[in-house]
Write a protein that holds these residues in place. Structure first.
Motif, PDB file in Angstrom:
ATOM      1  N   PHE A 184       0.813  -1.209   0.000  1.00 60.19           N
ATOM      2  CA  PHE A 184       0.000   0.000   0.000  1.00 60.19           C
ATOM      3  C   PHE A 184       0.853   1.268   0.000  1.00 60.19           C
ATOM      4  N   GLY A 185       2.143   1.135   0.301  1.00 57.10           N
ATOM      5  CA  GLY A 185       3.009   2.316   0.352  1.00 57.10           C
ATOM      6  C   GLY A 185       2.789   3.165   1.585  1.00 57.10           C
ATOM      7  N   ALA A 186       2.202   2.600   2.636  1.00 59.21           N
ATOM      8  CA  ALA A 186       2.007   3.348   3.890  1.00 59.21           C
ATOM      9  C   ALA A 186       3.360   3.539   4.563  1.00 59.21           C
ATOM     10  N   GLU A 187       3.695   4.765   4.897  1.00 60.73           N
ATOM     11  CA  GLU A 187       5.023   5.047   5.445  1.00 60.73           C
ATOM     12  C   GLU A 187       5.022   5.247   6.953  1.00 60.73           C
ATOM     13  N   SER A 188       3.849   5.496   7.530  1.00 60.51           N
ATOM     14  CA  SER A 188       3.829   5.724   8.973  1.00 60.51           C
ATOM     15  C   SER A 188       2.789   4.856   9.643  1.00 60.51           C
ATOM     16  N   HIS A 189       2.910   4.759  10.951  1.00 58.89           N
ATOM     17  CA  HIS A 189       2.054   3.867  11.746  1.00 58.89           C
ATOM     18  C   HIS A 189       1.765   4.579  13.063  1.00 58.89           C
ATOM     19  N   ALA A 190       0.498   4.735  13.381  1.00 60.50           N
ATOM     20  CA  ALA A 190       0.125   5.461  14.599  1.00 60.50           C
ATOM     21  C   ALA A 190      -0.088   4.496  15.766  1.00 60.50           C
ATOM     22  N   ILE A 191       0.415   4.880  16.929  1.00 65.00           N
ATOM     23  CA  ILE A 191       0.219   4.131  18.170  1.00 65.00           C
ATOM     24  C   ILE A 191      -0.616   5.012  19.086  1.00 65.00           C
TER      25      ILE A 191
ATOM     26  N   ASN B 221      -6.574  13.165  23.536  1.00 69.69           N
ATOM     27  CA  ASN B 221      -5.730  14.300  23.132  1.00 69.69           C
ATOM     28  C   ASN B 221      -5.460  14.262  21.634  1.00 69.69           C
ATOM     29  N   GLY B 222      -5.121  13.070  21.137  1.00 68.24           N
ATOM     30  CA  GLY B 222      -4.837  12.936  19.712  1.00 68.24           C
ATOM     31  C   GLY B 222      -6.032  13.228  18.837  1.00 68.24           C
ATOM     32  N   GLN B 223      -7.236  12.910  19.355  1.00 67.44           N
ATOM     33  CA  GLN B 223      -8.446  13.159  18.566  1.00 67.44           C
ATOM     34  C   GLN B 223      -8.584  14.645  18.236  1.00 67.44           C
ATOM     35  N   HIS B 224      -8.096  15.492  19.126  1.00 66.82           N
ATOM     36  CA  HIS B 224      -8.197  16.940  18.923  1.00 66.82           C
ATOM     37  C   HIS B 224      -6.919  17.516  18.318  1.00 66.82           C
ATOM     38  N   ALA B 225      -6.092  16.634  17.766  1.00 67.67           N
ATOM     39  CA  ALA B 225      -4.842  17.100  17.167  1.00 67.67           C
ATOM     40  C   ALA B 225      -4.698  16.583  15.733  1.00 67.67           C
ATOM     41  N   PHE B 226      -4.458  15.273  15.573  1.00 76.53           N
ATOM     42  CA  PHE B 226      -4.082  14.760  14.252  1.00 76.53           C
ATOM     43  C   PHE B 226      -5.052  13.739  13.665  1.00 76.53           C
TER      44      PHE B 226
ATOM     45  N   GLN C  97      -7.836  14.142  12.400  1.00 83.42           N
ATOM     46  CA  GLN C  97      -8.415  14.682  11.164  1.00 83.42           C
ATOM     47  C   GLN C  97      -7.713  14.100   9.946  1.00 83.42           C
ATOM     48  N   LEU C  98      -6.382  14.093   9.982  1.00 85.69           N
ATOM     49  CA  LEU C  98      -5.614  13.594   8.845  1.00 85.69           C
ATOM     50  C   LEU C  98      -5.826  12.093   8.664  1.00 85.69           C
ATOM     51  N   ILE C  99      -5.926  11.349   9.766  1.00 87.11           N
ATOM     52  CA  ILE C  99      -6.130   9.898   9.652  1.00 87.11           C
ATOM     53  C   ILE C  99      -7.497   9.601   9.044  1.00 87.11           C
ATOM     54  N   HIS C 100      -8.512  10.347   9.461  1.00 90.18           N
ATOM     55  CA  HIS C 100      -9.873  10.107   8.985  1.00 90.18           C
ATOM     56  C   HIS C 100     -10.102  10.567   7.550  1.00 90.18           C
ATOM     57  N   GLN C 101      -9.665  11.790   7.222  1.00 88.83           N
ATOM     58  CA  GLN C 101     -10.062  12.390   5.944  1.00 88.83           C
ATOM     59  C   GLN C 101      -8.886  12.846   5.079  1.00 88.83           C
ATOM     60  N   GLY C 102      -7.667  12.579   5.533  1.00 88.99           N
ATOM     61  CA  GLY C 102      -6.511  13.005   4.752  1.00 88.99           C
ATOM     62  C   GLY C 102      -6.220  12.065   3.602  1.00 88.99           C
ATOM     63  N   THR C 103      -5.155  12.358   2.883  1.00 87.65           N
ATOM     64  CA  THR C 103      -4.804  11.578   1.692  1.00 87.65           C
ATOM     65  C   THR C 103      -3.784  10.480   1.976  1.00 87.65           C
TER      66      THR C 103
ATOM     67  N   PHE D 118     -16.919  10.556   5.270  1.00 89.51           N
ATOM     68  CA  PHE D 118     -15.742   9.812   5.731  1.00 89.51           C
ATOM     69  C   PHE D 118     -15.634   8.556   4.871  1.00 89.51           C
ATOM     70  N   ALA D 119     -14.529   8.405   4.181  1.00 93.92           N
ATOM     71  CA  ALA D 119     -14.381   7.298   3.236  1.00 93.92           C
ATOM     72  C   ALA D 119     -14.365   5.949   3.935  1.00 93.92           C
ATOM     73  N   GLY D 120     -13.884   5.911   5.185  1.00 97.35           N
ATOM     74  CA  GLY D 120     -13.737   4.630   5.865  1.00 97.35           C
ATOM     75  C   GLY D 120     -12.591   3.837   5.273  1.00 97.35           C
ATOM     76  N   ASN D 121     -12.572   2.535   5.577  1.00 93.49           N
ATOM     77  CA  ASN D 121     -11.512   1.644   5.090  1.00 93.49           C
ATOM     78  C   ASN D 121     -10.124   2.115   5.534  1.00 93.49           C
ATOM     79  N   ARG D 122     -10.084   2.780   6.690  1.00 96.14           N
ATOM     80  CA  ARG D 122      -8.807   3.167   7.300  1.00 96.14           C
ATOM     81  C   ARG D 122      -8.464   2.106   8.334  1.00 96.14           C
ATOM     82  N   PRO D 123      -7.363   1.381   8.155  1.00 95.35           N
ATOM     83  CA  PRO D 123      -7.123   0.167   8.947  1.00 95.35           C
ATOM     84  C   PRO D 123      -6.706   0.447  10.394  1.00 95.35           C
ATOM     85  N   THR D 124      -7.251  -0.368  11.292  1.00 88.66           N
ATOM     86  CA  THR D 124      -6.880  -0.281  12.707  1.00 88.66           C
ATOM     87  C   THR D 124      -6.780  -1.676  13.295  1.00 88.66           C
ATOM     88  N   THR D 125      -5.960  -1.772  14.328  1.00 90.83           N
ATOM     89  CA  THR D 125      -5.891  -2.962  15.175  1.00 90.83           C
ATOM     90  C   THR D 125      -6.271  -2.540  16.579  1.00 90.83           C
ATOM     91  N   SER D 126      -7.155  -3.307  17.225  1.00 94.01           N
ATOM     92  CA  SER D 126      -7.551  -3.015  18.604  1.00 94.01           C
ATOM     93  C   SER D 126      -6.868  -4.005  19.547  1.00 94.01           C
TER      94      SER D 126
END
Length: 558
Positions: A341-348, A396-401, A403-409, A472-480
């Motif tokens: 997929f060419g994903a370069e970063s991973h959020a914790i 805290n993160g919900q009010h910071a970044f 946005q980019l995870i949900h609707q960014g490119t 919101f396009a969805g299909n943004r992958p997460t692990t719980s």
């Protein structure tokens, strides 16, 4: 002897995954559809691992893709390499060392001896642990005192990198378990502001200093150690101490190091030095003597529980077949995102404030381990390697970044970590605040997976021109990763989980995940550049940009 790495991109299994990715793009990715068509998806992709429930179902994988990822791991002999790591084979090829951080938490009774390079490493580990436990108990009970006879109330731990990030993270994570009335303060940055702020309000008479440096030559650590020694000796004298500096140093300084000569030269009694081994990388060392400050803060029993957590995850990882092994699958899915997929970063994203330093800890663990462009035999890598790890705790993160995870490119896979119970249950009226918090944890993974369609937005009465902005396009992958409680044991499990994920990724990419030569050049250049602040000859040897920056420094230094 380590076999030459296989070129993963030339394997049949890699080519099959490439075809899987192309097929997905043609067919379209729809987690909503996949969940609807396969009522058993959650069960198939959920795993109970030690004290955690791990849900992989919101990742962009199908049954076939999981099957093909498992086949890739087998083709790359990950199982055999796993066995080599646990048995002490020298997987760290550039330094010709074993990779045995798993031995740091192995019980004495577990499967007998482990002889590596002629040493019974489990016996060696427990000899050091016993010495640390005895010393920590003396400090906690007031038997070890400062030079003026007062009980220790504060510990200052000086280290950097793995000698700091791990202990700091664990100390913050397990603060509710601190039970000796002893506070720990960590100094790492060579910036004088770090030491100045950490030493504020401390009493030299009741302060114990731990210097953590395997070689006892680390520039930042030893510079800070000398600075803190000056502070402590000056402070003692200001308070009326008339004894010798040597006696004060022996009462207030101990070391985590194997360089006993340098320890003695500093003024520390070598009997108060606690060592670890060349087969322990710094970022894998929090459960070694590097954790001495933690044993003082929490006590030996808590540290034993912490080690037990590591070992529980080790046992799961080494004994569970790939196709059933959630740790293996998490590593393989990360490769899937990184390389296809060419994903370069991973959020914790830990939904627990006590884990607020966990993303920073994982940055070193993952990026120092797998940030490599050569394979373990010195040849160039054939794929992209490594992931950029980052994150923030809780809402805290919900009010910071977010946005980019949900609707960014950018596609940013994210691990959400939470616990059923909290150490501090609280209510706002009738509302359980922890449940409100966990509601956010669950809502975010749901929103990222399933999104919100244009029709759903329109039904809310939104003006047509605003509809696209609210979709919101969805299909943004997460692990719980859901645990019951954040305890010393579960924290150990969580750390070991990510250690082994790093191992799986590195094995697929054919790299040495256990060296870190990338940090060396900057250190060498710093030693060459520093004299140029005052020496014109040294300045003339620098490049034009560095010269200009140093001239700016000279012109503006107060």
């Amino acid at each position: 002897m380590i076999a030459e790495p296989i070129n993963v991109t030339q394997t049949r299994e890699w080519k099959k995954l490439k075809q899987d990715y192309e097929d997905l793009q043609k067919q379209g990715i729809s987690l909503k559809k996949w969940f609807k068509e396969d009522p058993d998806r959650v069960n198939k992709l959920s795993f109970d691992v030690a004290d955690f429930h791990i849900d992989l179902s919101k990742n962009l994988v199908t049954d076939q893709i999981i099957q093909d990822l498992v086949a890739l791991a087998k083709a790359m002999h990950v199982e055999g390499r796993r066995a080599q790591m646990f048995s002490g084979v020298h997987l760290n090829t550039t330094e010709d060392r074993a990779v045995l951080h798993t031995a740091l938490r192995r019980p004495v009774s577990d499967e007998g001896e482990l002889i590596v390079d002629g040493q019974d490493v489990v016996k060696d580990v427990h000899e050091v642990l016993d010495r640390m436990y005895a010393f920590a108990n003396d400090v906690r009970l007031g038997k070890w005192q400062g030079v003026t006879g007062k009980k220790i109330t504060d510990v200052v731990s000086i280290g950097i990198g793995g000698s700091d990030l791990g202990p700091v993270m664990v100390y913050e994570a397990l603060k509710p378990y601190a039970n000796a009335g002893i506070a720990v303060h960590y100094i790492s940055n060579i910036d004088p502001n770090d030491a100045a702020e950490k030493l504020k309000g401390l009493d030299p008479e009741t302060t114990l200093v731990i210097i953590v440096s395997k070689t006892f030559t680390t520039l930042e650590t030893m510079t800070n150690a000398r600075e803190v020694r000056t502070w402590l000796l000056k402070g003692l004298k200001a308070q009326g101490y008339t004894g010798s500096d040597a006696d004060a140093t022996k009462h207030h300084f101990v070391a985590v190091s194997t360089n006993l000569k340098a320890v003695a030269d500093f003024g520390i009694d070598p009997n108060n030095a606690f060592g670890f081994w060349s087969w322990v990388g710094g970022r894998y060392s929090v459960d070694s003597a590097v954790g001495l400050s933690l044993i003082i803060a929490f006590g030996p029993k808590i540290f034993e529980d912490f080690l037990d957590g590591f070992h529980t995850m080790d046992t799961y990882f080494v004994n569970t077949p790939i196709e059933e092994n959630a740790v293996m699958l998490m590593g393989l899915i990360n490769v899937w995102y990184n390389n296809f997929f060419g994903a370069e970063s991973h959020a914790i994203l830990p939904y627990n404030q006590y884990l607020h330093r966990f993303p920073a800890y994982l940055q070193q663990l993952t990026m120092e381990s797998n940030g490599k462009s050569t394979r373990w035999d010195g040849t160039p890598v054939t794929t992209k390697t490594g992931e950029i790890f980052w994150g923030e705790a809780g809402t805290n993160g919900q009010h910071a970044f977010y946005q980019l995870i949900h609707q960014g490119t950018h596609l940013i896979p994210a691990d959400f970590i939470a616990f059923v119970n909290t150490k501090n249950p609280t209510k706002d009226g009738d509302q359980d605040i922890h449940e409100l918090f966990l509601g956010n944890f669950l809502a975010q993974t749901k929103a990222l997976a399933f999104g919100k369609t244009a029709d759903e937005v329109r039904r809310e009465g939104t003006a047509e021109w605003m509809v696209p902005a609210r979709c919101f396009a969805g299909n943004r992958p997460t692990t719980s990763i859901f645990g019951t409680d954040l305890t010393p044991k579960t924290l150990g499990e969580l750390i070991a989980l990510y250690e082994h994920i790093v191992f799986v990724e590195g094995s697929i990419w054919g790299i040495d995940s256990f060296d870190q030569w990338g940090v060396e050049l900057g250190k060498q250049l710093a030693k060459q550049i520093t004299p140029a602040f005052h020496d014109d000859k040294a300045l003339a040897e620098q490049d034009a940009s560095t010269q200009a920056l140093i001239r700016f420094y000279r012109a503006h230094r107060h």
